[in-house]
Scaffold this motif. Sequence first.
Motif, PDB file in Angstrom:
ATOM      1  N   ALA A  55       0.884  -1.408   0.459  1.00  0.00           N
ATOM      2  CA  ALA A  55      -0.492   0.048  -0.112  1.00  0.00           C
ATOM      3  C   ALA A  55       1.071   0.833   0.101  1.00  0.00           C
ATOM      4  O   ALA A  55       1.698   1.681   0.804  1.00  0.00           O
ATOM      5  N   ILE A  56       0.071   2.342  -1.023  1.00  0.00           N
ATOM      6  CA  ILE A  56       1.104   3.700  -0.707  1.00  0.00           C
ATOM      7  C   ILE A  56       0.178   4.530  -0.129  1.00  0.00           C
ATOM      8  O   ILE A  56      -0.048   4.459  -0.107  1.00  0.00           O
ATOM      9  N   ILE A  57       0.593   4.609   0.862  1.00  0.00           N
ATOM     10  CA  ILE A  57       0.678   5.502   1.706  1.00  0.00           C
ATOM     11  C   ILE A  57       0.699   7.269   1.537  1.00  0.00           C
ATOM     12  O   ILE A  57       1.808   7.419   1.057  1.00  0.00           O
ATOM     13  N   SER A  58      -0.204   7.917   1.349  1.00  0.00           N
ATOM     14  CA  SER A  58      -0.285   8.771   1.320  1.00  0.00           C
ATOM     15  C   SER A  58       0.496  10.190   1.887  1.00  0.00           C
ATOM     16  O   SER A  58       0.290   9.461   2.537  1.00  0.00           O
ATOM     17  N   GLU A  60       0.995  12.808   2.854  1.00  0.00           N
ATOM     18  CA  GLU A  60       0.030  13.851   4.065  1.00  0.00           C
ATOM     19  C   GLU A  60      -0.203  13.544   5.180  1.00  0.00           C
ATOM     20  O   GLU A  60      -0.500  13.502   6.310  1.00  0.00           O
ATOM     21  N   VAL A  61      -0.950  11.866   5.196  1.00  0.00           N
ATOM     22  CA  VAL A  61      -1.562  11.406   5.677  1.00  0.00           C
ATOM     23  C   VAL A  61      -0.306  10.135   6.827  1.00  0.00           C
ATOM     24  O   VAL A  61      -0.644  10.347   8.264  1.00  0.00           O
ATOM     25  N   ALA A  62       0.895   9.650   6.112  1.00  0.00           N
ATOM     26  CA  ALA A  62       2.028   9.494   7.123  1.00  0.00           C
ATOM     27  C   ALA A  62       2.553  11.176   7.809  1.00  0.00           C
ATOM     28  O   ALA A  62       2.999  10.691   8.505  1.00  0.00           O
ATOM     29  N   SER A  65       5.300  15.603   4.251  1.00  0.00           N
ATOM     30  CA  SER A  65       4.708  15.850   3.262  1.00  0.00           C
ATOM     31  C   SER A  65       5.935  16.246   2.215  1.00  0.00           C
ATOM     32  O   SER A  65       5.375  17.060   1.445  1.00  0.00           O
ATOM     33  N   GLN A  96      12.501   4.892   3.041  1.00  0.00           N
ATOM     34  CA  GLN A  96      11.627   4.668   2.425  1.00  0.00           C
ATOM     35  C   GLN A  96      11.759   3.380   1.432  1.00  0.00           C
ATOM     36  O   GLN A  96      11.521   2.345   1.135  1.00  0.00           O
ATOM     37  N   GLN A 112      11.034  10.020   2.884  1.00  0.00           N
ATOM     38  CA  GLN A 112       9.355  11.354   3.677  1.00  0.00           C
ATOM     39  C   GLN A 112      10.119  11.902   4.980  1.00  0.00           C
ATOM     40  O   GLN A 112      10.410  10.902   5.729  1.00  0.00           O
TER      41      GLN A 112
END
Length: 149
Positions: A55-58, A60-62, A65, A96, A112
């Motif tokens: 799953a590639i997590i956004s 911004e959610v993580a 940014s 990552q 990130q």
Amino acid sequence: MDHLDKFDHRLLSLLRSDSRRTGKQLSEKVGLSQAACLRRVQHLRDIGAIEKEVAIISPEVAGASVTLLVMLVLTRGQPEKAAQLRRDLLKLPQVQKIYHVTGNADLVLTLQCASMEAYSNFTEAHFYSDEIKGFDTIVVLRSYDPEPD
């Protein structure tokens, strides 16, 4: 690796851009039955053509940014320390991916971070060691993914 035909390559291309495609969606794009597509996808997993699905997590959610590519130049003649450095870096949530590369750098890291200040703190904590001779950073302004078919 087993021989892959044009259908296998087409399935891999489709799954590369969206691994959640259904058998029906794959069937419509490839021209095989749903069952045949799903059997082929399972076979591609079994033979290692599909190494893993993630799953590639956004960002911004993580809470991260800012994406950065960091080229590390390692101190020569310390392979065991370099291996330990890779293991330690891979444990950090900001890291990552690590690539062992040719050229001027030895490793390229994809990071990130929440901000440039967070990255600055990261560099101070992890890049000023005897194993690292130097590093260069590229800040990602925008990323582009292949368009799904």
